[in-house]
Write an enzyme that holds these catalytic residues in place. Structure first.
Site, PDB file in Angstrom:
ATOM      1  CD  GLN B 110      48.628  16.456 -76.894  1.00  0.00           C
ATOM      2  OE1 GLN B 110      49.391  15.778 -76.198  1.00  0.00           O
ATOM      3  NE2 GLN B 110      49.020  17.098 -77.980  1.00  0.00           N
ATOM      4  CE  LYS B 159      52.917  12.405 -68.206  1.00  0.00           C
ATOM      5  NZ  LYS B 159      52.967  13.805 -68.682  1.00  0.00           N
ATOM      6  CG  MET B 465      45.769   3.604-110.297  1.00  0.00           C
ATOM      7  SD  MET B 465      45.978   2.458-111.662  1.00  0.00           S
ATOM      8  CE  MET B 465      47.138   1.283-110.976  1.00  0.00           C
TER       9      MET B 465
HETATM   10  C1  LIG Z   1      46.433  -0.238-107.205  1.00  0.00           C
HETATM   11  C2  LIG Z   1      46.357  -1.678-106.787  1.00  0.00           C
HETATM   12  C3  LIG Z   1      46.163  -2.662-107.735  1.00  0.00           C
HETATM   13  C4  LIG Z   1      46.173  -4.012-107.372  1.00  0.00           C
HETATM   14  N1  LIG Z   1      46.096  -4.957-108.351  1.00  0.00           N
HETATM   15  C5  LIG Z   1      46.281  -6.257-108.018  1.00  0.00           C
HETATM   16  C6  LIG Z   1      46.386  -7.264-109.014  1.00  0.00           C
HETATM   17  O1  LIG Z   1      46.282  -7.012-110.198  1.00  0.00           O
HETATM   18  N2  LIG Z   1      46.623  -8.537-108.632  1.00  0.00           N
HETATM   19  C7  LIG Z   1      46.764  -8.868-107.299  1.00  0.00           C
HETATM   20  O2  LIG Z   1      47.024 -10.028-107.011  1.00  0.00           O
HETATM   21  N3  LIG Z   1      46.635  -7.957-106.347  1.00  0.00           N
HETATM   22  C8  LIG Z   1      46.417  -6.657-106.673  1.00  0.00           C
HETATM   23  N4  LIG Z   1      46.347  -5.715-105.676  1.00  0.00           N
HETATM   24  C9  LIG Z   1      46.432  -6.144-104.273  1.00  0.00           C
HETATM   25  C10 LIG Z   1      45.072  -6.592-103.736  1.00  0.00           C
HETATM   26  O3  LIG Z   1      44.308  -5.459-103.420  1.00  0.00           O
HETATM   27  C11 LIG Z   1      45.254  -7.467-102.470  1.00  0.00           C
HETATM   28  O4  LIG Z   1      45.983  -6.780-101.513  1.00  0.00           O
HETATM   29  C12 LIG Z   1      45.978  -8.735-102.758  1.00  0.00           C
HETATM   30  O5  LIG Z   1      45.471  -9.375-103.901  1.00  0.00           O
HETATM   31  C13 LIG Z   1      45.855  -9.666-101.573  1.00  0.00           C
HETATM   32  O6  LIG Z   1      46.758 -10.700-101.672  1.00  0.00           O
HETATM   33  P1  LIG Z   1      46.554 -12.064-100.888  1.00  0.00           P
HETATM   34  O7  LIG Z   1      45.188 -12.584-101.098  1.00  0.00           O
HETATM   35  O8  LIG Z   1      47.703 -12.894-101.223  1.00  0.00           O
HETATM   36  O9  LIG Z   1      46.553 -11.636 -99.465  1.00  0.00           O
HETATM   37  P2  LIG Z   1      46.869 -11.133 -98.107  1.00  0.00           P
HETATM   38  O10 LIG Z   1      46.049  -9.935 -97.914  1.00  0.00           O
HETATM   39  O11 LIG Z   1      48.312 -11.078 -97.885  1.00  0.00           O
HETATM   40  O12 LIG Z   1      46.184 -12.279 -97.271  1.00  0.00           O
HETATM   41  C14 LIG Z   1      46.867 -13.334 -96.782  1.00  0.00           C
HETATM   42  C15 LIG Z   1      45.919 -14.506 -96.597  1.00  0.00           C
HETATM   43  O13 LIG Z   1      46.687 -15.583 -96.096  1.00  0.00           O
HETATM   44  C16 LIG Z   1      46.194 -15.995 -94.852  1.00  0.00           C
HETATM   45  N5  LIG Z   1      47.316 -16.348 -94.011  1.00  0.00           N
HETATM   46  C17 LIG Z   1      48.094 -15.537 -93.265  1.00  0.00           C
HETATM   47  N6  LIG Z   1      49.040 -16.248 -92.639  1.00  0.00           N
HETATM   48  C18 LIG Z   1      48.874 -17.524 -93.007  1.00  0.00           C
HETATM   49  C19 LIG Z   1      49.554 -18.741 -92.689  1.00  0.00           C
HETATM   50  N7  LIG Z   1      50.594 -18.775 -91.854  1.00  0.00           N
HETATM   51  N8  LIG Z   1      49.111 -19.874 -93.253  1.00  0.00           N
HETATM   52  C20 LIG Z   1      48.033 -19.876 -94.082  1.00  0.00           C
HETATM   53  N9  LIG Z   1      47.362 -18.769 -94.402  1.00  0.00           N
HETATM   54  C21 LIG Z   1      47.780 -17.602 -93.877  1.00  0.00           C
HETATM   55  C22 LIG Z   1      45.363 -14.864 -94.322  1.00  0.00           C
HETATM   56  O14 LIG Z   1      44.366 -15.348 -93.453  1.00  0.00           O
HETATM   57  C23 LIG Z   1      44.822 -14.249 -95.600  1.00  0.00           C
HETATM   58  O15 LIG Z   1      43.652 -14.893 -96.013  1.00  0.00           O
HETATM   59  C24 LIG Z   1      46.313  -4.366-106.016  1.00  0.00           C
HETATM   60  C25 LIG Z   1      46.442  -3.366-105.052  1.00  0.00           C
HETATM   61  C26 LIG Z   1      46.480  -2.036-105.428  1.00  0.00           C
HETATM   62  C27 LIG Z   1      46.669  -0.997-104.361  1.00  0.00           C
HETATM   63  C1  LIG Z   2      46.177   7.879 -99.230  1.00  0.00           C
HETATM   64  C2  LIG Z   2      45.556   7.633-100.544  1.00  0.00           C
HETATM   65  N1  LIG Z   2      44.810   8.587-101.139  1.00  0.00           N
HETATM   66  C3  LIG Z   2      44.266   8.369-102.368  1.00  0.00           C
HETATM   67  C4  LIG Z   2      44.454   7.179-103.010  1.00  0.00           C
HETATM   68  C5  LIG Z   2      43.834   6.926-104.385  1.00  0.00           C
HETATM   69  N2  LIG Z   2      44.891   6.740-105.385  1.00  0.00           N
HETATM   70  C6  LIG Z   2      45.280   5.523-105.813  1.00  0.00           C
HETATM   71  S1  LIG Z   2      46.534   5.590-106.899  1.00  0.00           S
HETATM   72  C7  LIG Z   2      46.570   7.261-106.864  1.00  0.00           C
HETATM   73  C8  LIG Z   2      47.548   8.033-107.678  1.00  0.00           C
HETATM   74  C9  LIG Z   2      48.925   7.866-107.183  1.00  0.00           C
HETATM   75  O1  LIG Z   2      49.749   8.809-107.820  1.00  0.00           O
HETATM   76  P1  LIG Z   2      51.311   8.606-107.834  1.00  0.00           P
HETATM   77  O2  LIG Z   2      51.806   8.287-106.491  1.00  0.00           O
HETATM   78  O3  LIG Z   2      51.923   9.759-108.522  1.00  0.00           O
HETATM   79  O4  LIG Z   2      51.474   7.277-108.694  1.00  0.00           O
HETATM   80  P2  LIG Z   2      51.243   7.027-110.249  1.00  0.00           P
HETATM   81  O5  LIG Z   2      49.929   6.359-110.381  1.00  0.00           O
HETATM   82  O6  LIG Z   2      51.282   8.343-110.930  1.00  0.00           O
HETATM   83  O7  LIG Z   2      52.367   6.136-110.638  1.00  0.00           O
HETATM   84  C10 LIG Z   2      45.597   7.754-105.998  1.00  0.00           C
HETATM   85  C11 LIG Z   2      45.321   9.181-105.754  1.00  0.00           C
HETATM   86  C12 LIG Z   2      45.214   6.195-102.338  1.00  0.00           C
HETATM   87  N3  LIG Z   2      45.420   4.979-102.862  1.00  0.00           N
HETATM   88  N4  LIG Z   2      45.779   6.450-101.139  1.00  0.00           N
END
Ligand SMILES: Cc1cc2nc3c(=O)[nH]c(=O)nc-3n(C[C@H](O)[C@H](O)[C@H](O)COP(=O)(O)OP(=O)(O)OC[C@H]3O[C@@H](n4cnc5c(N)ncnc54)[C@H](O)[C@@H]3O)c2cc1C
Ligand SMILES: Cc1ncc(C[n+]2csc(CCOP(=O)(O)OP(=O)(O)O)c2C)c(N)n1
Ligand SMILES: [Mg+2]
Lengths: 170, 562
Positions: B110, B159, B465
């Site tokens: 492990q 450990k 999605m």
């Molecule tokens: C399916 C999917 C779709 C998405 N679609 C969208 C979308 O349409 N729109 C969207 O907005 N996002 C979307 N996201 C999320 C996107 O991927 C990012 O996670 C998000 O936009 C990041 O947000 P943020 O820049 O506010 O950052 P965070 O990742 O939260 O970053 C925080 C920032 O603030 C800074 N920071 C931290 N602490 C402090 C502090 N005390 N003072 C000053 N600065 C600080 C950090 O250095 C960093 O730069 C989606 C995600 C997924 C999974």
């Molecule tokens: C661990 C992981 N594997 C694959 C993906 C790619 N992925 C993004 S959205 C999505 C579908 C998610 O399906 P579900 O949870 O049923 O949500 P829905 O979009 O149907 O609302 C996948 C496979 C991911 N984001 N995270």
């Protein structure tokens, strides 16, 4: 653009991994690397030769600064001294060749550090360009192997990599 | 005192109240010491559940979340969760056991190089080689995790170090010469920022995850200036989702108003966000009219990383907002607001009603029934975006989702962590049928600790999605996204765990279903069978720009020119 960067670090285990890992992960282009301890116990100094545009270099510096064990990062844009150490083993078949190689050695102020029947090891220090030309000059004689270190650098004048200076980091 | 006891004592001194974890051989000495410790331990069924729960605990409470695991497989199960916490800047401390020092590097039972593996996905990590170093390492780990840009820190303890006699001291002073976060913004830059805002005609305020703790200052500043506010997915709740100054979320699935505001803005004040590609789309076409971008971030590396920044302000968002507030004046934005108002009323978030039950209406019904007063967690996928759109939260630390890594499966463990952090709150997990099945073993944790969390599965029978992208960009070739043929009966699954299960299949049963969930005494798993062909809109295709926004499904297409 080629940049020479000096990094002062706490010499903890794996600190070098953190730096090379960072370069690999962020896709920064690392041309050479040299590491050594300093006169201050616990601190090591790393010299990196990096190529990239201004934006990349800004990121290199900032991302290095994010590492907890990094104390100071300097991009040697200012006048600085830069040196590499290079060992070249050349094939020398006869007296004529030996003399020709000796000429090159003298012209470059290299040293002969090993003499054998059919080969010599030459040692040269200089900046990368000088080392490059040295190797090119020797190439026609039959280079058997080359080992060069990464570049090491230091700013000219009184400027130093200060330990106590507060760095901007996260 | 043994190393293990010293470790727990050091954790106590950091104010740790809860540890999420799972035992195993290499961490057994610490679990043995835990037997007599006042620290509460939450036994999860998979280490990934533990690290996600710790992440949500941190985000919901503002404290550091702690997770513990054994060596090798246990520690490696933390990997996804650590990367998730890293991407979303969340303070977590992970403690892992490792094989005895003498066996390190020998492929021992492990054994895994956990510090090596986690190096790129932690803010920092430690391998403790000396038992007397424990207090210093713990102190540093908590400090590094919680300050500056927060992030996960891992402490790997062999450990035999846990078993060794501790002879050191707990009175350690922090000495991190290479780590000095800048907190106060530069006064000159703050002055320049205020000046730029005053001269702006179309200014906007964008806030992100790094402003969750600055909500009070943010509200005051926005109200003083009258600036329109846009919150990223991670910033949701940092500004009230029911405030007249709020334009919604930007980016791929953001509102028309928010994206158009960015497109037309001349001055952008961005606070605590990192211009993620889901927000910017194609960077070269992002905010083409903005002559001044002011970026406030505690991490200097974020400034200038993605967009050209004209006024960089390195500092803590709360402290910088405090300074900004001092010089803030009401801005003359009547003409700008008329435009914004027009976009907002013309393009509200909406969906075409269908005869089937729809995800959006389910979420909206929960929003109405709770008045938005809940901590929401989500999986990743369409349901996540629908939750962001149709459950506008009004308070900070109340929308817990995986933004940066997009980790399916966080919904349930996030709900667990949130409930433990804030037991008085209603915790609602809007989950996908796909996402939920990635960590559903944590239902056992819900049962074990009698956690009153409401799990709402929006079962569309698909990896929705992915299906949506196949629909739009892969010629409807639905490759490997169908789940309905093999999904479990979620209600009965819940019942097998002793959790109440509810199933809602028809539109007309929606209200009743929502009430049943909210009125239930204790945890519920509610499956809402929703329409499978729903798409999340608006949508800016990946690599696109505000002008490429698709407002509705192409079949019912209506594109807007930005
Ligand atoms: C399916 C999917 C779709 C998405 N679609 C969208 C979308 O349409 N729109 C969207 O907005 N996002 C979307 N996201 C999320 C996107 O991927 C990012 O996670 C998000 O936009 C990041 O947000 P943020 O820049 O506010 O950052 P965070 O990742 O939260 O970053 C925080 C920032 O603030 C800074 N920071 C931290 N602490 C402090 C502090 N005390 N003072 C000053 N600065 C600080 C950090 O250095 C960093 O730069 C989606 C995600 C997924 C999974
Ligand atoms: C661990 C992981 N594997 C694959 C993906 C790619 N992925 C993004 S959205 C999505 C579908 C998610 O399906 P579900 O949870 O049923 O949500 P829905 O979009 O149907 O609302 C996948 C496979 C991911 N984001 N995270
Ligand atoms: Mg689904």
């Amino acid at each position: 653009m080629r940049h020479v960067i000096s990094v002062l670090v706490q010499d903890h285990p794996r600190v070098l991994n953190r730096i090379t890992g960072l370069f690999a992960r962020r896709g920064f282009n690392l041309e050479s690397l040299a590491v050594g301890t300093t006169h201050i116990p616990g601190l090591s100094r790393i010299c990196l030769v990096v190529s990239g545009d201004d934006h990349t270099l800004e990121q290199v510096e900032k991302q290095l600064n994010r590492l907890i064990e990094v104390l100071k990062v300097t991009d040697h844009a200012e006048p600085h001294v830069e040196r590499e150490l290079c060992l070249v083993k050349v094939h020398v078949a006869g007296v004529e060749e030996r003399l020709a190689v000796k000429d090159i050695q003298e012209a470059f102020r290299a040293r002969v550090v090993d003499v054998a029947q059919r080969s010599l090891i030459l040692e040269l220090t200089g900046d990368s360009k000088k080392v490059d030309s040295f190797i090119e000059a020797l190439r026609p004689y039959g280079i058997l192997e080359v080992m060069r270190t990464g570049a090491v650098a230091m700013s000219r004048g009184e400027r130093t990599l200060k330990v106590r200076e507060k760095k901007e980091a996260v | 005192m043994k190393g293990a006891e010293a470790l727990l004592k050091a954790l106590e001194r950091e104010g740790v109240e809860v540890i999420f974890g799972h035992p195993g051989g290499a961490i057994m000495p610490t679990y043995d010491a835990l037997y007599d410790s006042p620290i509460r331990h939450i036994l999860v069924r998979h280490e990934q559940g533990g690290v996600h729960a710790a992440t949500a605990y941190a985000r919901a409470s503002g404290k550091v979340g702690v997770v513990m695991a054994t060596s090798g497989p246990g520690a490696l199960n933390l990997v996804t969760g650590l990367a998730d916490a890293m991407m979303d800047s969340t303070p977590v401390v992970a403690i892992t056991g490792n094989v005895p020092r003498a066996l390190i590097g020998t492929d021992a039972f492990q054994e895994a190089d956990v510090t090596g593996v986690t190096m790129p996905i932690t803010k920092h990590n430690y391998l403790v080689q000396d038992v007397n170093e424990i207090p210093r390492v713990v102190k540093e780990a908590f400090h590094i995790a919680a300050t500056g840009r927060p992030g996960p820190v891992l402490i790997d303890i062999p450990k035999d170090v846990q078993l060794e006699e501790f002879t050191g001291s707990f009175d350690v002073v922090l000495d991190l010469p290479g780590y000095k976060p800048t907190l106060m913004g530069h006064p000159k830059q703050i002055e320049r920022a205020l000046d730029a805002l005053e001269k702006a005609e179309r200014p906007i305020l964008m806030v992100g995850g790094g402003a969750q703790h600055a909500h009070a200052e943010l509200l005051a500043f926005a109200e003083k200036t009258g600036l329109p506010v846009i919150t990223t997915l991670m910033g949701l709740g940092a500004f009230p989702g029911n405030h007249p100054l709020w334009l919604g979320m930007p980016g791929m699935h953001g509102t028309v108003a928010a994206n158009r505001a960015i497109h037309h803005a001349d001055v952008i004040l961005a606070i605590g966000l990192r211009f993620d590609d889901r927000v910017t789309g194609k960077v070269s076409r992002f905010a083409p009219h903005a002559h001044t971008i002011i970026h406030v971030d505690i991490d200097p590396a974020e400034i200038g990383k993605v967009v050209r920044t004209h006024i960089p302000i390195v500092g803590d968002s709360r402290l910088v907002l405090k300074e900004l507030l001092k010089g803030a004046k009401p801005l003359r934005l009547a003409a700008w607001w008329r435009e914004l108002e027009e976009w907002r009323t013309r393009y509200p978030l909406r969906f075409k009603p269908k005869p089937h039950l729809q995800s959006q209406e389910v979420i909206r019904a929960f929003h109405e029934a709770t008045g938005g007063h809940a901590i929401v967690t989500t999986g990743v996928g369409q349901h996540q975006m629908f939750a962001a759109q149709f459950f506008p939260v009004t308070r900070p630390r109340s929308f817990l989702t995986s933004g940066g890594l997009g980790t399916m499966g966080v919904g349930l463990p996030f709900a667990i962590g949130a409930k433990i952090a804030r037991p008085e709150e209603l915790v609602l997990d809007f989950d996908g049928d796909g996402s939920f099945q990635m960590t559903l073993q944590e239902l056992a944790t819900v049962v074990k600790y009698k956690l009153d969390v409401k799990i709402v599965i929006l079962n569309n029978g698909y990896l929705g999605m992915v299906r949506q992208w196949q629909d739009l960009f892969h010629a409807k070739r639905y490759s490997e996204v169908y789940l309905a043929d093999s999904n479990p009966d979620f209600a009965r699954l819940a019942e097998a765990y002793g959790i109440r299960g509810i199933k809602v299949e028809r539109k007309e049963d929606l209200r009743k279903g929502v009430e049943a969930v909210l009125n239930a005494d204790g945890p519920v798993v509610a499956e809402f069978k929703v329409y499978h062909e729903e798409g999340v809109f608006p949508m800016i295709p990946a690599g696109g720009a505000a002008e490429d926004m698709i407002i509705e499904h192409p079949a019912e297409r209506e594109e807007v020119e930005a």
